[in-house]
Design an enzyme around this catalytic site. Structure first.
Site, PDB file in Angstrom:
ATOM      1  N   PHE A   1       0.830  -1.217   0.000  1.00  9.84           N
ATOM      2  CA  PHE A   1       0.000   0.000   0.000  1.00  9.84           C
ATOM      3  C   PHE A   1       0.869   1.273   0.000  1.00  9.84           C
ATOM      4  CE2 PHE A   1      -1.954   2.928   3.307  1.00  9.84           C
ATOM      5  CZ  PHE A   1      -2.747   3.623   2.411  1.00  9.84           C
ATOM      6  N   ILE A   2       1.714   1.430   1.020  1.00 10.78           N
ATOM      7  CA  ILE A   2       2.530   2.647   1.107  1.00 10.78           C
ATOM      8  C   ILE A   2       3.536   2.678  -0.039  1.00 10.78           C
ATOM      9  CG2 ILE A   2       4.229   3.904   2.506  1.00 10.78           C
ATOM     10  CD1 ILE A   2       2.812   2.857   5.018  1.00 10.78           C
TER      11      ILE A   2
ATOM     12  N   ASP B   1       9.862  -6.819  -3.791  1.00  5.18           N
ATOM     13  CA  ASP B   1       8.663  -7.338  -3.120  1.00  5.18           C
ATOM     14  C   ASP B   1       8.391  -8.748  -3.639  1.00  5.18           C
ATOM     15  OD1 ASP B   1       5.946  -7.641  -1.966  1.00  5.18           O
ATOM     16  OD2 ASP B   1       6.028  -5.471  -1.709  1.00  5.18           O
TER      17      ASP B   1
ATOM     18  N   ILE C   1      12.776 -11.252   1.230  1.00  6.35           N
ATOM     19  CA  ILE C   1      14.013 -10.896   1.948  1.00  6.35           C
ATOM     20  C   ILE C   1      14.394 -11.923   3.011  1.00  6.35           C
ATOM     21  CG2 ILE C   1      13.922  -8.400   1.502  1.00  6.35           C
ATOM     22  CD1 ILE C   1      12.978  -8.116   4.491  1.00  6.35           C
TER      23      ILE C   1
ATOM     24  N   LEU D   1       9.925  -1.215   4.012  1.00 14.38           N
ATOM     25  CA  LEU D   1       8.485  -1.222   4.298  1.00 14.38           C
ATOM     26  C   LEU D   1       7.962  -2.639   4.554  1.00 14.38           C
ATOM     27  CD1 LEU D   1       7.771   0.988   1.214  1.00 14.38           C
ATOM     28  CD2 LEU D   1       6.967   1.662   3.464  1.00 14.38           C
TER      29      LEU D   1
ATOM     30  N   TYR E   1       3.508  -7.604  17.469  1.00 20.96           N
ATOM     31  CA  TYR E   1       3.923  -6.697  16.383  1.00 20.96           C
ATOM     32  C   TYR E   1       4.610  -5.458  16.961  1.00 20.96           C
ATOM     33  CZ  TYR E   1       2.794  -3.081  12.741  1.00 20.96           C
ATOM     34  OH  TYR E   1       2.806  -2.054  11.825  1.00 20.96           O
TER      35      TYR E   1
ATOM     36  N   LYS F   1       8.518  -4.364  16.526  1.00 20.48           N
ATOM     37  CA  LYS F   1       8.845  -3.066  15.918  1.00 20.48           C
ATOM     38  C   LYS F   1       9.666  -2.222  16.901  1.00 20.48           C
ATOM     39  CE  LYS F   1       6.400  -2.434  11.884  1.00 20.48           C
ATOM     40  NZ  LYS F   1       7.025  -2.438  10.560  1.00 20.48           N
TER      41      LYS F   1
ATOM     42  N   TYR G   1      -6.343 -10.829  21.615  1.00 16.86           N
ATOM     43  CA  TYR G   1      -6.433  -9.476  21.045  1.00 16.86           C
ATOM     44  C   TYR G   1      -6.485  -8.469  22.179  1.00 16.86           C
ATOM     45  CZ  TYR G   1      -8.087  -5.480  18.323  1.00 16.86           C
ATOM     46  OH  TYR G   1      -8.209  -4.244  17.744  1.00 16.86           O
TER      47      TYR G   1
ATOM     48  N   ASP H   1      -6.180  -3.751  22.489  1.00 18.96           N
ATOM     49  CA  ASP H   1      -6.281  -2.606  21.578  1.00 18.96           C
ATOM     50  C   ASP H   1      -5.567  -1.378  22.136  1.00 18.96           C
ATOM     51  OD1 ASP H   1      -7.015  -1.292  19.293  1.00 18.96           O
ATOM     52  OD2 ASP H   1      -9.176  -1.476  19.592  1.00 18.96           O
TER      53      ASP H   1
HETATM   54  N1  LIG Z   1      -0.458   1.694   6.479  1.00 19.83           N
HETATM   55  C1  LIG Z   1      -0.261   2.204   7.677  1.00 19.83           C
HETATM   56  O1  LIG Z   1      -0.997   3.071   8.125  1.00 19.83           O
HETATM   57  C2  LIG Z   1       0.903   1.778   8.526  1.00 19.83           C
HETATM   58  C3  LIG Z   1       0.840   2.146   9.848  1.00 19.83           C
HETATM   59  C4  LIG Z   1       1.894   1.829  10.686  1.00 19.83           C
HETATM   60  C5  LIG Z   1       2.990   1.164  10.205  1.00 19.83           C
HETATM   61  N2  LIG Z   1       3.045   0.824   8.901  1.00 19.83           N
HETATM   62  C6  LIG Z   1       4.247   0.129   8.450  1.00 19.83           C
HETATM   63  O2  LIG Z   1       4.587   0.554   7.136  1.00 19.83           O
HETATM   64  C7  LIG Z   1       5.075  -0.539   6.369  1.00 19.83           C
HETATM   65  C8  LIG Z   1       4.277  -0.693   5.094  1.00 19.83           C
HETATM   66  O3  LIG Z   1       2.913  -0.839   5.392  1.00 19.83           O
HETATM   67  P1  LIG Z   1       1.777  -1.025   4.278  1.00 19.83           P
HETATM   68  O4  LIG Z   1       0.555  -0.479   4.853  1.00 19.83           O
HETATM   69  O5  LIG Z   1       2.258  -0.549   2.973  1.00 19.83           O
HETATM   70  O6  LIG Z   1       1.671  -2.619   4.275  1.00 19.83           O
HETATM   71  P2  LIG Z   1       1.505  -3.639   3.054  1.00 19.83           P
HETATM   72  O7  LIG Z   1       1.231  -4.971   3.637  1.00 19.83           O
HETATM   73  O8  LIG Z   1       0.562  -3.096   2.052  1.00 19.83           O
HETATM   74  O9  LIG Z   1       2.964  -3.626   2.406  1.00 19.83           O
HETATM   75  C9  LIG Z   1       4.037  -4.404   2.864  1.00 19.83           C
HETATM   76  C10 LIG Z   1       4.707  -5.031   1.649  1.00 19.83           C
HETATM   77  O10 LIG Z   1       5.851  -5.759   2.088  1.00 19.83           O
HETATM   78  C11 LIG Z   1       5.935  -6.948   1.352  1.00 19.83           C
HETATM   79  N3  LIG Z   1       6.696  -7.944   2.117  1.00 19.83           N
HETATM   80  C12 LIG Z   1       6.386  -8.443   3.343  1.00 19.83           C
HETATM   81  N4  LIG Z   1       7.298  -9.356   3.697  1.00 19.83           N
HETATM   82  C13 LIG Z   1       8.197  -9.421   2.699  1.00 19.83           C
HETATM   83  C14 LIG Z   1       9.369 -10.203   2.495  1.00 19.83           C
HETATM   84  N5  LIG Z   1       9.763 -11.092   3.397  1.00 19.83           N
HETATM   85  N6  LIG Z   1      10.059 -10.021   1.357  1.00 19.83           N
HETATM   86  C15 LIG Z   1       9.647  -9.124   0.423  1.00 19.83           C
HETATM   87  N7  LIG Z   1       8.548  -8.371   0.549  1.00 19.83           N
HETATM   88  C16 LIG Z   1       7.837  -8.520   1.687  1.00 19.83           C
HETATM   89  C17 LIG Z   1       4.482  -7.389   1.158  1.00 19.83           C
HETATM   90  O11 LIG Z   1       4.358  -8.282   0.058  1.00 19.83           O
HETATM   91  C18 LIG Z   1       3.795  -6.045   0.937  1.00 19.83           C
HETATM   92  O12 LIG Z   1       3.682  -5.745  -0.438  1.00 19.83           O
HETATM   93  C19 LIG Z   1       5.043  -1.735   7.307  1.00 19.83           C
HETATM   94  O13 LIG Z   1       6.316  -1.891   7.890  1.00 19.83           O
HETATM   95  C20 LIG Z   1       4.035  -1.363   8.367  1.00 19.83           C
HETATM   96  O14 LIG Z   1       4.308  -2.001   9.592  1.00 19.83           O
HETATM   97  C21 LIG Z   1       1.995   1.086   8.049  1.00 19.83           C
HETATM   98  O1  LIG Z   2      -2.264   1.881  10.896  1.00 15.47           O
HETATM   99  C1  LIG Z   2      -1.517   2.048  11.870  1.00 15.47           C
HETATM  100  O2  LIG Z   2      -1.119   3.115  12.220  1.00 15.47           O
HETATM  101  C2  LIG Z   2      -1.077   0.837  12.655  1.00 15.47           C
HETATM  102  O3  LIG Z   2      -2.198   0.371  13.305  1.00 15.47           O
HETATM  103  C3  LIG Z   2      -2.937  -0.687  12.806  1.00 15.47           C
HETATM  104  O4  LIG Z   2      -3.642  -1.095  13.947  1.00 15.47           O
HETATM  105  P1  LIG Z   2      -5.129  -0.663  14.191  1.00 15.47           P
HETATM  106  O5  LIG Z   2      -5.342   0.789  14.008  1.00 15.47           O
HETATM  107  O6  LIG Z   2      -5.555  -1.213  15.503  1.00 15.47           O
HETATM  108  O7  LIG Z   2      -5.812  -1.532  13.062  1.00 15.47           O
HETATM  109  P2  LIG Z   2      -7.120  -1.361  12.204  1.00 15.47           P
HETATM  110  O8  LIG Z   2      -7.397  -2.674  11.551  1.00 15.47           O
HETATM  111  O9  LIG Z   2      -6.983  -0.216  11.304  1.00 15.47           O
HETATM  112  O10 LIG Z   2      -8.261  -1.157  13.307  1.00 15.47           O
HETATM  113  C4  LIG Z   2      -8.601   0.066  13.884  1.00 15.47           C
HETATM  114  C5  LIG Z   2      -9.684  -0.141  14.917  1.00 15.47           C
HETATM  115  O11 LIG Z   2     -10.875  -0.587  14.263  1.00 15.47           O
HETATM  116  C6  LIG Z   2     -11.387  -1.754  14.892  1.00 15.47           C
HETATM  117  N1  LIG Z   2     -12.089  -2.552  13.833  1.00 15.47           N
HETATM  118  C7  LIG Z   2     -11.384  -3.103  12.817  1.00 15.47           C
HETATM  119  C8  LIG Z   2     -12.050  -3.789  11.812  1.00 15.47           C
HETATM  120  C9  LIG Z   2     -13.453  -3.920  11.848  1.00 15.47           C
HETATM  121  O12 LIG Z   2     -14.120  -4.530  10.964  1.00 15.47           O
HETATM  122  N2  LIG Z   2     -14.114  -3.359  12.882  1.00 15.47           N
HETATM  123  C10 LIG Z   2     -13.468  -2.677  13.880  1.00 15.47           C
HETATM  124  O13 LIG Z   2     -14.139  -2.187  14.820  1.00 15.47           O
HETATM  125  C11 LIG Z   2     -10.197  -2.403  15.554  1.00 15.47           C
HETATM  126  O14 LIG Z   2     -10.587  -3.219  16.630  1.00 15.47           O
HETATM  127  C12 LIG Z   2      -9.404  -1.180  16.007  1.00 15.47           C
HETATM  128  O15 LIG Z   2      -9.924  -0.707  17.210  1.00 15.47           O
HETATM  129  C13 LIG Z   2      -2.053  -1.827  12.337  1.00 15.47           C
HETATM  130  O16 LIG Z   2      -1.434  -2.440  13.427  1.00 15.47           O
HETATM  131  C14 LIG Z   2      -0.946  -1.406  11.454  1.00 15.47           C
HETATM  132  O17 LIG Z   2      -1.263  -1.406  10.112  1.00 15.47           O
HETATM  133  C15 LIG Z   2      -0.307  -0.124  11.785  1.00 15.47           C
HETATM  134  O18 LIG Z   2       0.947  -0.396  12.358  1.00 15.47           O
END
Ligand SMILES: NC(=O)c1ccc[n+]([C@@H]2O[C@H](COP(=O)([O-])OP(=O)(O)OC[C@H]3O[C@@H](n4cnc5c(N)ncnc54)[C@H](O)[C@@H]3O)[C@@H](O)[C@H]2O)c1
Ligand SMILES: O=C(O)[C@H]1O[C@H](OP(=O)(O)OP(=O)(O)OC[C@H]2O[C@@H](n3ccc(=O)[nH]c3=O)[C@H](O)[C@@H]2O)[C@H](O)[C@@H](O)[C@@H]1O
Length: 394
Positions: A33-34, A54, A82, A101, A190, A194, A340, A342
């Protein structure tokens, strides 16, 4: 498009007015995604080259094909895991900067696949840190706001006036403690993994001079986030909340509120957040050695409020009637299983990123949901209709 992108790129200067040299960036997890949004921005607006690593590339296919795209040759995809691929060090060595990422980052996995979660977020990231450190390469590592865990305020009595005091809930990179639940609450596998990789990177910086930046995203959301179960991901899969609620809306089902949807989150639009990452990439002197919260403190809602807003926005963009029963409550045990837990509330302090990079988020929650749900509807509505129409095998 090619010439305007190139012209824009050649005029690029950093925050101190110095011209920006094109970089080669090793982006691990570029297909997620990112990563997909970051690749898109860097191709459209800069002259940097990306080695995109990836296991999947579906979300960046539009940047890789056809081969007459304006940025042709500046992005190359390397399909590798990786965990076990000897090409990793060579690709890091070929680059000026590595952005990691790659991770398992969906909460439904933390308590049900804790080993995979810990390996992915700590063990698999170790060689990346080591290769960067040994080869004097800069590293931008993606951590998470989950490292803060719960707020101090959540331990106060429910009626304590101190709960209203920001000192008890605003999350600061250099001051707030990391507060997790007990080991049986495997949700924290997780966050803990991290946290440890953050500490390791920080120590590599202190002891061996590694140039690093750590990013703590606070709920970045937008198009291409996760998957829609049964369409482009497993039917039984549980993505993050944006995709869960999108799936419910597309199917006309009630949105499921875990434990009443009382937890609070701040959501930031992916495009605003990617702007912050670009500033980090292009301003190393201001970004190195820092940990940055990247979020939008103005977009705070409870999960219940998020559901209500998404229902309204989806009706507006799709023309569909809201579901008769808009939401239902489910227990976290039923939804995520045993173990779980939260985060209660997540408000990022923005002082450091504002001071170092002058970055501020722009997009309101309503506006970001409007553009994201328009995308979800356009991308998935037809596919969902077909899935629903298919007879279930008996
Ligand atoms: N989206 C958010 O809001 C959010 C919030 C907090 C932290 N993060 C962090 O940002 C990073 C990216 O998040 P995202 O939302 O894009 O997640 P995502 O799951 O969409 O992207 C992660 C990518 O990493 C790849 N990947 C995982 N393991 C791998 C491996 N062993 N080898 C090669 N590729 C691998 C996956 O195939 C995937 O495409 C993560 O480290 C996540 O913990 C994201
Ligand atoms: O995005 C982030 O900054 C971080 O937080 C997320 O954690 P969280 O926010 O708890 O995950 P979500 O799935 O986005 O859930 C948000 C909240 O919605 C609730 N939820 C989720 C799904 C649903 O169908 N209904 C519902 O009430 C969850 O219990 C939680 O309280 C994930 O851990 C990571 O992708 C990331 O590191």
């Amino acid at each position: 498009m090619a010439s305007s992108a190139a012209a824009g790129a050649s005029a690029r200067v950093d925050l101190d007015g110095n011209p920006i040299k094109p970089l080669t960036i090793c982006m691990i997890g570029a297909g997620g995604f990112i990563g997909s949004h970051l690749c898109e921005k860097l191709m459209n607006e800069t002259q940097h080259k990306i080695l995109a690593l990836d296991v999947y590339n579906d979300k960046i296919k539009h940047l890789l094909e056809p081969d007459n795209l304006p940025w042709n040759g500046r992005i190359t995809f390397h399909r590798l895991n990786i965990k076990h691929d000897s090409r990793l060090e060579g690709l890091i060595k070929m680059s000026d900067l590595t952005i990691n990422l790659a991770a398992i980052c969906t909460p439904a996995d933390y308590n049900t696949r804790p080993l995979d979660t810990i390996y992915s977020n700590f063990i698999d990231a170790l060689p990346v840190v080591k290769y960067c450190s040994e080869n004097n390469k800069r590293l931008i590592h993606f951590s998470t706001c989950e490292v803060y865990g719960k707020t101090i305020g959540s331990f106060l009595p429910k009626d304590s006036p101190l709960r209203q005091d920001p000192a008890y809930y605003v999350l600061k990179e250099d001051e707030s403690p990391c507060i997790f639940g007990s080991i049986e609450k495997q949700r924290w596998s997780y966050a803990c993994a991290k946290q440890l990789i953050e500490r390791l990177i920080y120590a590599e910086g202190a002891e061996n001079g590694l140039e690093f930046t750590i990013v703590r995203p606070f709920n970045w959301i937008g198009p291409r986030m996760d998957f829609i179960p049964g369409v482009d991901g497993p039917s039984e899969g549980v993505p993050r909340v944006l995709a869960c609620f999108s799936n419910n809306l597309l199917r006309g089902e009630p949105l499921k509120l875990v434990d009443g949807g009382q937890s609070q989150r701040t959501f930031v639009y992916i495009k605003d957040a990617i702007e912050a990452v670009t500033l980090m990439i292009e301003n190393p002197a201001r970004a190195n050695g820092h940990i940055f919260n990247v979020g939008n403190p103005n977009n705070e809602v409870t999960v219940r409020q998020l559901a209500e807003m998404m229902i309204k926005v989806y009706s507006k963009v799709s023309g569909a009637q809201p579901p008769e029963t808009p939401t239902i409550d489910v227990s976290s045990k039923e939804f995520y299983g045993e173990g779980y837990d939260d985060s209660d509330k997540r408000i990022p302090d923005m002082t450091i990123i504002n001071r170092q990079l002058g970055w501020n988020p722009k997009t309101s929650l309503w506006d970001l949901l409007e553009s994201t749900l328009t995308y979800q509807h356009r991308t998935y509505a037809e596919a969902i209709k077909k899935v629903i129409a298919k007879p279930v095998a008996s």
